[in-house]
Write a protein that holds these residues in place. Structure first.
Motif, PDB file in Angstrom:
ATOM      1  N   ASP A  61     -27.915  14.312 -51.607  1.00  0.00           N
ATOM      2  CA  ASP A  61     -27.239  15.404 -50.909  1.00  0.00           C
ATOM      3  C   ASP A  61     -28.234  16.282 -50.163  1.00  0.00           C
ATOM      4  OD1 ASP A  61     -24.848  14.467 -51.880  1.00  0.00           O
ATOM      5  OD2 ASP A  61     -24.748  15.924 -53.543  1.00  0.00           O
ATOM      6  N   ASN A  62     -29.326  16.652 -50.837  1.00  0.00           N
ATOM      7  CA  ASN A  62     -30.326  17.495 -50.192  1.00  0.00           C
ATOM      8  C   ASN A  62     -31.024  16.761 -49.047  1.00  0.00           C
ATOM      9  OD1 ASN A  62     -29.815  19.708 -51.826  1.00  0.00           O
ATOM     10  ND2 ASN A  62     -31.219  18.991 -53.400  1.00  0.00           N
ATOM     11  N   MET A  63     -31.199  15.454 -49.178  1.00  0.00           N
ATOM     12  CA  MET A  63     -31.805  14.671 -48.107  1.00  0.00           C
ATOM     13  C   MET A  63     -30.901  14.679 -46.869  1.00  0.00           C
ATOM     14  SD  MET A  63     -33.125  10.731 -48.239  1.00  0.00           S
ATOM     15  CE  MET A  63     -31.489  10.097 -48.546  1.00  0.00           C
ATOM     16  N   ALA A  64     -29.595  14.549 -47.069  1.00  0.00           N
ATOM     17  CA  ALA A  64     -28.660  14.568 -45.940  1.00  0.00           C
ATOM     18  C   ALA A  64     -28.659  15.931 -45.270  1.00  0.00           C
ATOM     19  CB  ALA A  64     -27.261  14.196 -46.410  1.00  0.00           C
ATOM     20  N   VAL A  65     -28.715  16.995 -46.079  1.00  0.00           N
ATOM     21  CA  VAL A  65     -28.743  18.346 -45.504  1.00  0.00           C
ATOM     22  C   VAL A  65     -30.018  18.540 -44.691  1.00  0.00           C
ATOM     23  CG1 VAL A  65     -28.938  20.793 -46.101  1.00  0.00           C
ATOM     24  CG2 VAL A  65     -27.253  19.359 -47.256  1.00  0.00           C
ATOM     25  N   ARG A  66     -31.146  18.140 -45.250  1.00  0.00           N
ATOM     26  CA  ARG A  66     -32.427  18.312 -44.545  1.00  0.00           C
ATOM     27  C   ARG A  66     -32.476  17.462 -43.286  1.00  0.00           C
ATOM     28  NH1 ARG A  66     -36.005  21.597 -42.776  1.00  0.00           N
ATOM     29  NH2 ARG A  66     -38.093  20.738 -42.693  1.00  0.00           N
ATOM     30  N   GLU A  67     -31.926  16.254 -43.340  1.00  0.00           N
ATOM     31  CA  GLU A  67     -31.893  15.390 -42.160  1.00  0.00           C
ATOM     32  C   GLU A  67     -31.056  16.028 -41.057  1.00  0.00           C
ATOM     33  OE1 GLU A  67     -30.518  10.866 -41.007  1.00  0.00           O
ATOM     34  OE2 GLU A  67     -30.852  11.386 -43.104  1.00  0.00           O
ATOM     35  N   ALA A  68     -29.942  16.642 -41.433  1.00  0.00           N
ATOM     36  CA  ALA A  68     -29.116  17.327 -40.439  1.00  0.00           C
ATOM     37  C   ALA A  68     -29.859  18.524 -39.846  1.00  0.00           C
ATOM     38  CB  ALA A  68     -27.803  17.777 -41.073  1.00  0.00           C
ATOM     39  N   GLU A  69     -30.578  19.272 -40.690  1.00  0.00           N
ATOM     40  CA  GLU A  69     -31.361  20.408 -40.187  1.00  0.00           C
ATOM     41  C   GLU A  69     -32.423  19.940 -39.199  1.00  0.00           C
ATOM     42  OE1 GLU A  69     -32.983  22.265 -43.626  1.00  0.00           O
ATOM     43  OE2 GLU A  69     -31.079  23.161 -44.250  1.00  0.00           O
ATOM     44  N   LEU A  70     -33.131  18.876 -39.543  1.00  0.00           N
ATOM     45  CA  LEU A  70     -34.163  18.363 -38.643  1.00  0.00           C
ATOM     46  C   LEU A  70     -33.553  17.815 -37.356  1.00  0.00           C
ATOM     47  CD1 LEU A  70     -36.518  16.561 -41.180  1.00  0.00           C
ATOM     48  CD2 LEU A  70     -36.973  18.676 -39.927  1.00  0.00           C
ATOM     49  N   GLY A  71     -32.410  17.147 -37.483  1.00  0.00           N
ATOM     50  CA  GLY A  71     -31.741  16.628 -36.288  1.00  0.00           C
ATOM     51  C   GLY A  71     -31.320  17.751 -35.348  1.00  0.00           C
ATOM     52  N   ASP A  72     -30.825  18.857 -35.916  1.00  0.00           N
ATOM     53  CA  ASP A  72     -30.459  20.004 -35.083  1.00  0.00           C
ATOM     54  C   ASP A  72     -31.687  20.631 -34.443  1.00  0.00           C
ATOM     55  OD1 ASP A  72     -27.799  19.667 -35.679  1.00  0.00           O
ATOM     56  OD2 ASP A  72     -27.804  21.129 -37.328  1.00  0.00           O
ATOM     57  N   ALA A  73     -32.768  20.741 -35.206  1.00  0.00           N
ATOM     58  CA  ALA A  73     -33.983  21.357 -34.679  1.00  0.00           C
ATOM     59  C   ALA A  73     -34.601  20.522 -33.566  1.00  0.00           C
ATOM     60  CB  ALA A  73     -34.997  21.565 -35.796  1.00  0.00           C
ATOM     61  N   LEU A  74     -34.512  19.203 -33.672  1.00  0.00           N
ATOM     62  CA  LEU A  74     -35.114  18.319 -32.679  1.00  0.00           C
ATOM     63  C   LEU A  74     -34.148  17.916 -31.576  1.00  0.00           C
ATOM     64  CD1 LEU A  74     -37.140  16.004 -35.077  1.00  0.00           C
ATOM     65  CD2 LEU A  74     -38.016  17.863 -33.667  1.00  0.00           C
ATOM     66  N   GLY A  75     -32.892  18.293 -31.714  1.00  0.00           N
ATOM     67  CA  GLY A  75     -31.902  17.948 -30.699  1.00  0.00           C
ATOM     68  C   GLY A  75     -31.441  16.501 -30.778  1.00  0.00           C
ATOM     69  N   ILE A  76     -31.621  15.873 -31.901  1.00  0.00           N
ATOM     70  CA  ILE A  76     -31.240  14.467 -32.041  1.00  0.00           C
ATOM     71  C   ILE A  76     -29.736  14.331 -32.266  1.00  0.00           C
ATOM     72  CG2 ILE A  76     -31.525  12.420 -33.499  1.00  0.00           C
ATOM     73  CD1 ILE A  76     -34.353  13.353 -34.037  1.00  0.00           C
ATOM     74  N   ASN A  77     -29.118  15.313 -32.883  1.00  0.00           N
ATOM     75  CA  ASN A  77     -27.702  15.215 -33.205  1.00  0.00           C
ATOM     76  C   ASN A  77     -26.805  15.341 -31.987  1.00  0.00           C
ATOM     77  OD1 ASN A  77     -28.359  14.852 -35.848  1.00  0.00           O
ATOM     78  ND2 ASN A  77     -27.988  16.965 -36.448  1.00  0.00           N
ATOM     79  N   GLU A  78     -27.338  15.812 -30.874  1.00  0.00           N
ATOM     80  CA  GLU A  78     -26.536  15.879 -29.656  1.00  0.00           C
ATOM     81  C   GLU A  78     -26.324  14.467 -29.137  1.00  0.00           C
ATOM     82  OE1 GLU A  78     -28.759  18.349 -27.088  1.00  0.00           O
ATOM     83  OE2 GLU A  78     -28.672  20.065 -28.426  1.00  0.00           O
ATOM     84  N   ASN A  79     -25.338  14.257 -28.305  1.00  0.00           N
ATOM     85  CA  ASN A  79     -25.043  12.931 -27.778  1.00  0.00           C
ATOM     86  C   ASN A  79     -25.788  12.715 -26.464  1.00  0.00           C
ATOM     87  OD1 ASN A  79     -23.323  12.300 -29.867  1.00  0.00           O
ATOM     88  ND2 ASN A  79     -21.545  13.197 -28.845  1.00  0.00           N
ATOM     89  N   PRO A  80     -26.983  12.173 -26.532  1.00  0.00           N
ATOM     90  CA  PRO A  80     -27.708  11.926 -25.284  1.00  0.00           C
ATOM     91  C   PRO A  80     -27.160  10.670 -24.610  1.00  0.00           C
ATOM     92  CG  PRO A  80     -28.982  11.130 -27.119  1.00  0.00           C
ATOM     93  CD  PRO A  80     -27.755  11.798 -27.689  1.00  0.00           C
ATOM     94  N   GLU A  81     -27.414  10.583 -23.308  1.00  0.00           N
ATOM     95  CA  GLU A  81     -27.001   9.384 -22.594  1.00  0.00           C
ATOM     96  C   GLU A  81     -27.981   8.267 -22.913  1.00  0.00           C
ATOM     97  OE1 GLU A  81     -26.194   9.719 -18.477  1.00  0.00           O
ATOM     98  OE2 GLU A  81     -25.385  11.735 -18.699  1.00  0.00           O
ATOM     99  N   LEU A  82     -27.451   7.176 -23.354  1.00  0.00           N
ATOM    100  CA  LEU A  82     -28.286   6.035 -23.689  1.00  0.00           C
ATOM    101  C   LEU A  82     -28.485   5.176 -22.457  1.00  0.00           C
ATOM    102  CD1 LEU A  82     -26.670   5.040 -27.086  1.00  0.00           C
ATOM    103  CD2 LEU A  82     -28.773   6.304 -26.716  1.00  0.00           C
ATOM    104  N   PRO A  83     -29.619   4.495 -22.345  1.00  0.00           N
ATOM    105  CA  PRO A  83     -29.824   3.625 -21.194  1.00  0.00           C
ATOM    106  C   PRO A  83     -28.849   2.450 -21.243  1.00  0.00           C
ATOM    107  CG  PRO A  83     -31.579   3.340 -22.793  1.00  0.00           C
ATOM    108  CD  PRO A  83     -30.745   4.495 -23.243  1.00  0.00           C
ATOM    109  N   ALA A  84     -28.566   1.914 -20.069  1.00  0.00           N
ATOM    110  CA  ALA A  84     -27.649   0.780 -19.979  1.00  0.00           C
ATOM    111  C   ALA A  84     -28.260  -0.421 -20.689  1.00  0.00           C
ATOM    112  CB  ALA A  84     -27.379   0.447 -18.517  1.00  0.00           C
TER     113      ALA A  84
END
Length: 120
Positions: free
Chosen positions: A62-85
């Motif tokens: 549970d704590n790993m998932a919370v920390r992963e979400a925090e890091l994803g938000d801090a790095l902007g990974i959780n946003e939906n970027p456009e992927l290359p074709a």
């Protein structure tokens, strides 16, 4: 006379009680009883350790998932970027390779030459 009967009855009752207590304690101290008691305590301890380990693992997950979400938000990974074709062509084709498959023929299976020397 009554006093003698009273003390005799009291003595008999105390003797029966003491004999019963001693016999129970002797039965508890037999090797079979000691082995059964030790086994039951070991099983109980194993269950306690297992429950604690499972609880610890769930807390870590549970704590790993919370920390992963925090890091994803801090790095902007959780946003939906456009992927290359997706690529449609192989970058480098080696037609001399015996395992090369020409994808333009749309084969459903691949054939590979059998070489016994590759088995060793």
């Amino acid at each position: 006379m009554f006093r003698r009967t009273f003390w005799f009855t009291t003595g008999v009752a105390a003797g029966v009680w003491a004999t019963t207590k001693v016999n129970r304690k002797l039965k508890q101290l037999t090797p079979e009883s000691l082995a059964r008691t030790a086994g039951n305590k070991a099983i109980e301890a194993g269950h306690r350790i297992k429950d604690r380990a499972v609880g610890f693992a769930l807390d870590v997950r549970d704590n790993m998932a919370v920390r992963e979400a925090e890091l994803g938000d801090a790095l902007g990974i959780n946003e939906n970027p456009e992927l290359p074709a997706p690529r449609r062509h192989i970058a480098i084709e080696n037609r001399n390779n015996p395992k090369y498959v020409d994808r333009s023929k749309h084969q459903t299976y691949q054939t590979y030459p059998y070489n016994r020397n590759e088995d060793h």
